[in-house]
Scaffold this motif. Structure first.
Motif, PDB file in Angstrom:
ATOM      1  N   VAL A  34       0.837  -1.431  -0.135  1.00 37.28           N
ATOM      2  CA  VAL A  34      -0.028  -0.016  -0.189  1.00 37.28           C
ATOM      3  C   VAL A  34       0.549   1.114  -0.346  1.00 37.28           C
ATOM      4  O   VAL A  34       2.101   1.465   1.035  1.00 37.28           O
ATOM      5  CB  VAL A  34      -0.894   0.129   1.161  1.00 37.28           C
ATOM      6  CG1 VAL A  34      -1.743   0.997   0.910  1.00 37.28           C
ATOM      7  CG2 VAL A  34      -1.819  -1.035   1.157  1.00 37.28           C
ATOM      8  N   LEU A  35       0.378   1.724  -1.206  1.00 38.94           N
ATOM      9  CA  LEU A  35       1.235   3.574  -1.114  1.00 38.94           C
ATOM     10  C   LEU A  35       0.323   4.771  -0.621  1.00 38.94           C
ATOM     11  O   LEU A  35      -0.687   4.389  -1.188  1.00 38.94           O
ATOM     12  CB  LEU A  35       1.625   3.637  -2.411  1.00 38.94           C
ATOM     13  CG  LEU A  35       2.917   2.972  -2.901  1.00 38.94           C
ATOM     14  CD1 LEU A  35       2.186   1.096  -3.335  1.00 38.94           C
ATOM     15  CD2 LEU A  35       3.517   2.996  -3.584  1.00 38.94           C
ATOM     16  N   ALA A  36       0.986   5.403   0.418  1.00 38.02           N
ATOM     17  CA  ALA A  36      -0.415   5.782   0.677  1.00 38.02           C
ATOM     18  C   ALA A  36       0.436   7.160   1.555  1.00 38.02           C
ATOM     19  O   ALA A  36       1.481   6.781   2.092  1.00 38.02           O
ATOM     20  CB  ALA A  36      -1.231   5.549   1.746  1.00 38.02           C
ATOM     21  N   PRO A  37      -0.297   8.227   1.728  1.00 33.82           N
ATOM     22  CA  PRO A  37       0.784   9.222   2.688  1.00 33.82           C
ATOM     23  C   PRO A  37       0.461   8.406   3.785  1.00 33.82           C
ATOM     24  O   PRO A  37      -0.330   8.234   4.215  1.00 33.82           O
ATOM     25  CB  PRO A  37      -0.363  10.134   2.662  1.00 33.82           C
ATOM     26  CG  PRO A  37      -1.908  10.563   1.394  1.00 33.82           C
ATOM     27  CD  PRO A  37      -0.941   9.255   1.046  1.00 33.82           C
ATOM     28  N   ARG A  38       1.561  10.238   5.032  1.00 28.77           N
ATOM     29  CA  ARG A  38       1.764   8.869   5.891  1.00 28.77           C
ATOM     30  C   ARG A  38       0.656   9.287   6.949  1.00 28.77           C
ATOM     31  O   ARG A  38       0.447   8.165   7.684  1.00 28.77           O
ATOM     32  CB  ARG A  38       2.918   9.886   7.092  1.00 28.77           C
ATOM     33  CG  ARG A  38       2.975  10.196   8.721  1.00 28.77           C
ATOM     34  CD  ARG A  38       2.889   8.447   8.858  1.00 28.77           C
ATOM     35  NE  ARG A  38       3.928   7.607   7.961  1.00 28.77           N
ATOM     36  CZ  ARG A  38       4.261   6.220   7.911  1.00 28.77           C
ATOM     37  NH1 ARG A  38       4.035   5.208   8.343  1.00 28.77           N
ATOM     38  NH2 ARG A  38       5.208   6.047   6.740  1.00 28.77           N
ATOM     39  N   ALA A  39      -0.791  10.004   6.935  1.00 25.55           N
ATOM     40  CA  ALA A  39      -1.340  10.695   7.840  1.00 25.55           C
ATOM     41  C   ALA A  39      -2.501   9.389   7.719  1.00 25.55           C
ATOM     42  O   ALA A  39      -2.768   8.763   8.555  1.00 25.55           O
ATOM     43  CB  ALA A  39      -2.188  11.213   7.409  1.00 25.55           C
ATOM     44  N   GLU A  40      -2.767   8.733   6.569  1.00 25.88           N
ATOM     45  CA  GLU A  40      -3.070   7.009   6.110  1.00 25.88           C
ATOM     46  C   GLU A  40      -2.423   5.836   6.466  1.00 25.88           C
ATOM     47  O   GLU A  40      -3.314   5.242   7.565  1.00 25.88           O
ATOM     48  CB  GLU A  40      -3.353   8.038   4.380  1.00 25.88           C
ATOM     49  CG  GLU A  40      -4.986   8.637   4.163  1.00 25.88           C
ATOM     50  CD  GLU A  40      -4.626   9.911   4.748  1.00 25.88           C
ATOM     51  OE1 GLU A  40      -5.478  10.287   4.707  1.00 25.88           O
ATOM     52  OE2 GLU A  40      -3.729  10.639   4.219  1.00 25.88           O
ATOM     53  N   LEU A  41      -1.130   6.293   6.288  1.00 25.70           N
ATOM     54  CA  LEU A  41      -0.744   5.410   6.942  1.00 25.70           C
ATOM     55  C   LEU A  41      -0.636   4.861   8.535  1.00 25.70           C
ATOM     56  O   LEU A  41      -1.130   4.049   9.007  1.00 25.70           O
ATOM     57  CB  LEU A  41       0.844   5.004   6.790  1.00 25.70           C
ATOM     58  CG  LEU A  41       1.107   4.747   5.241  1.00 25.70           C
ATOM     59  CD1 LEU A  41       2.646   4.715   4.899  1.00 25.70           C
ATOM     60  CD2 LEU A  41       0.106   3.302   4.405  1.00 25.70           C
ATOM     61  N   ASP A  42      -0.687   5.809   9.059  1.00 23.99           N
ATOM     62  CA  ASP A  42      -1.574   5.654  10.582  1.00 23.99           C
ATOM     63  C   ASP A  42      -2.732   5.997  11.078  1.00 23.99           C
ATOM     64  O   ASP A  42      -3.152   4.926  11.981  1.00 23.99           O
ATOM     65  CB  ASP A  42      -0.920   7.561  11.135  1.00 23.99           C
ATOM     66  CG  ASP A  42       0.985   7.672  10.846  1.00 23.99           C
ATOM     67  OD1 ASP A  42       1.633   6.575  10.926  1.00 23.99           O
ATOM     68  OD2 ASP A  42       1.098   8.730  11.135  1.00 23.99           O
ATOM     69  N   GLN A  43      -3.794   6.138   9.966  1.00 25.25           N
ATOM     70  CA  GLN A  43      -5.153   6.072  10.174  1.00 25.25           C
ATOM     71  C   GLN A  43      -5.464   4.473  10.361  1.00 25.25           C
ATOM     72  O   GLN A  43      -5.900   3.939  10.965  1.00 25.25           O
ATOM     73  CB  GLN A  43      -5.691   6.930   9.537  1.00 25.25           C
ATOM     74  CG  GLN A  43      -7.153   6.576  10.006  1.00 25.25           C
ATOM     75  CD  GLN A  43      -8.406   8.278   8.779  1.00 25.25           C
ATOM     76  OE1 GLN A  43      -7.558   8.582   8.044  1.00 25.25           O
ATOM     77  NE2 GLN A  43      -9.297   8.120   9.408  1.00 25.25           N
ATOM     78  N   PHE A  44      -4.897   3.924   9.131  1.00 24.90           N
ATOM     79  CA  PHE A  44      -5.428   2.707   8.697  1.00 24.90           C
ATOM     80  C   PHE A  44      -4.312   1.674   9.150  1.00 24.90           C
ATOM     81  O   PHE A  44      -3.289   1.743   8.466  1.00 24.90           O
ATOM     82  CB  PHE A  44      -5.796   2.841   7.058  1.00 24.90           C
ATOM     83  CG  PHE A  44      -7.128   3.785   7.356  1.00 24.90           C
ATOM     84  CD1 PHE A  44      -8.627   3.515   7.627  1.00 24.90           C
ATOM     85  CD2 PHE A  44      -6.952   4.687   6.386  1.00 24.90           C
ATOM     86  CE1 PHE A  44      -9.138   4.365   7.376  1.00 24.90           C
ATOM     87  CE2 PHE A  44      -7.116   5.772   6.275  1.00 24.90           C
ATOM     88  CZ  PHE A  44      -9.276   5.743   6.713  1.00 24.90           C
ATOM     89  N   PRO A  45      -4.859   0.096  10.004  1.00 22.87           N
ATOM     90  CA  PRO A  45      -3.763  -0.730  10.100  1.00 22.87           C
ATOM     91  C   PRO A  45      -3.636  -1.140   9.261  1.00 22.87           C
ATOM     92  O   PRO A  45      -3.062  -3.054   9.353  1.00 22.87           O
ATOM     93  CB  PRO A  45      -4.579  -1.072  10.563  1.00 22.87           C
ATOM     94  CG  PRO A  45      -5.832  -1.499  10.823  1.00 22.87           C
ATOM     95  CD  PRO A  45      -6.333   0.458  10.264  1.00 22.87           C
ATOM     96  N   PHE A  46      -2.768  -1.051   8.241  1.00 26.03           N
ATOM     97  CA  PHE A  46      -2.324  -1.637   6.956  1.00 26.03           C
ATOM     98  C   PHE A  46      -1.456  -2.707   6.906  1.00 26.03           C
ATOM     99  O   PHE A  46      -1.919  -3.936   6.683  1.00 26.03           O
ATOM    100  CB  PHE A  46      -2.165  -0.735   5.660  1.00 26.03           C
ATOM    101  CG  PHE A  46      -2.876  -0.065   5.051  1.00 26.03           C
ATOM    102  CD1 PHE A  46      -4.761  -0.189   4.260  1.00 26.03           C
ATOM    103  CD2 PHE A  46      -2.843   1.335   5.329  1.00 26.03           C
ATOM    104  CE1 PHE A  46      -5.130   0.579   3.555  1.00 26.03           C
ATOM    105  CE2 PHE A  46      -3.719   2.482   4.155  1.00 26.03           C
ATOM    106  CZ  PHE A  46      -4.877   2.311   4.399  1.00 26.03           C
TER     107      PHE A  46
END
Length: 360
Positions: A34-46
């Motif tokens: 998963v490639l995503a902004p840091r905020a989204e990586l922190d928000q969602f437990p990929f």
């Protein structure tokens, strides 16, 4: 397969969908990044769901330096994937540019329609055109998005399948909810779940409640669960017109509010696959909504649909539901039936895999 899932900033719905896909894909033994902004990586437990993660610094608006770095990361990480699936117009267009001349096929899911006029609208149109020219398959969360991509010449299009949220747990009965809200037992309760933003057109709710009060002797109050940039302006309108509309702010008890409602109302100018109405269907609520975007496809025949922005039609529909118990009961029965037909996580996973196979 080696699958790269790309997403930009997310208010929640897109991130939840991507997380849902990650869980299903990993369980099916696919290799997922998963490639995503840091905020989204922190928000969602990929990562906890089994995916590798790579920070992708993209925002809602273009930025030459940041976007150049994002393009380099996309080329480096996604170049070795079997298929790339981008979610959103910004990262979809960036993925088209990054993968030019590389082997992986690109699927793009568009979760939102154009914001309309102005600079943001012009930027979105450029992103749409880039995606239509470069993606192997474009999925849209509503038929109008799909049709727009066809008009722009996309080589393949289809409707996206997004899993509906599971039914929320109701923790209080309707009498307790009304008591907590300070609403008398005989007062009719309308509930709207929406972000306080222009897309949700809550001015329509205010105007329809004013017309409802002027034309009918109905003791009713509308409450809105949600927050957003329009709150101060909307509150000023409500105070100036003295209409029975209350802004509750963010609520953690949305299932309770929906279960206590005499009707659930959506006044949006555009929706993809509205989560609030899916929750209302699961709850067996009587629904009145604008026929916006993908709303009609979600609710089927389990709602009264009115034209977008039409105050008289919305007021008449609300009066019909509030004045006639038989109408409410019929809508509730239809909602329960329709709720059982909403797509599941398994449906969304199978649709995604079908899409990937179609472009390989």
């Amino acid at each position: 397969m080696r699958i790269a899932l790309v997403m930009g900033t997310s208010a929640g719905g897109t991130g939840k969908h991507v997380l849902d896909l990650v869980g299903g894909l990993v369980e099916a033994d696919h290799d997922v990044v998963v490639l995503a902004p840091r905020a989204e990586l922190d928000q969602f437990p990929f990562a906890e769901a089994g995916a590798a993660t790579v920070e992708l610094a993209v925002a809602d608006r273009p930025h030459p330096v940041r976007d150049a770095r994002a393009l380099a990361i996309l080329r480096d990480v996604c170049g070795g994937a079997d298929v790339v699936h981008a979610h959103g117009a910004r990262v979809g267009a960036l993925s088209v540019l990054a993968l030019a001349g590389l082997a992986p096929p690109l699927v793009v899911t568009l979760h939102n329609a154009s914001p309309g006029a102005g600079l943001l609208g012009r930027v979105h149109r450029v992103l749409e055109s880039t995606i239509a020219r470069g993606a192997d398959l474009v999925l849209g969360v509503s038929a109008d998005i799909v049709e727009r991509q066809r008009e722009l010449g996309a080589r393949a299009t289809d409707l996206a399948v997004i899993a509906a949220p599971p039914p929320g747990a109701v923790t209080r009965d309707r009498h307790a909810v009304r008591h907590d809200l300070g609403i008398e037992p005989r007062t009719m309760l309308l509930v709207t779940v929406a972000r306080l933003a222009p897309q949700k057109d809550l001015d329509l709710l205010v105007d329809a409640m004013a017309e409802l009060r002027a034309r009918h002797a109905i003791d009713a109050v509308a409450v809105v669960a949600g927050d957003g940039p329009d709150r101060e302006r909307l509150q000023a309108r409500i105070d100036a017109t003295d209409v029975p509309v209350r802004l509750l702010g963010h609520r953690s008890d949305v299932p309770d509010l929906i279960a206590a409602a005499d009707a659930v109302v959506s006044t949006a100018r555009w929706e993809g696959q509205p989560v609030g109405l899916q929750e209302a269907l699961h709850s067996g609520a009587a629904i009145v909504a604008t026929d916006a975007g993908g709303t009609g496809a979600v609710v089927g025949d389990a709602a009264i649909l009115v034209p977008v922005g039409d105050v008289p039609s919305m007021a008449r529909a609300l009066a019909d539901v509030l004045l006639h118990g038989a109408v409410r009961d019929d809508l509730r029965s239809r909602a329960i039936s329709r709720g059982g037909e909403l797509p599941t996580s398994e449906d969304a996973l199978e649709a995604a895999l079908t899409a990937y196979r179609s472009v390989l």
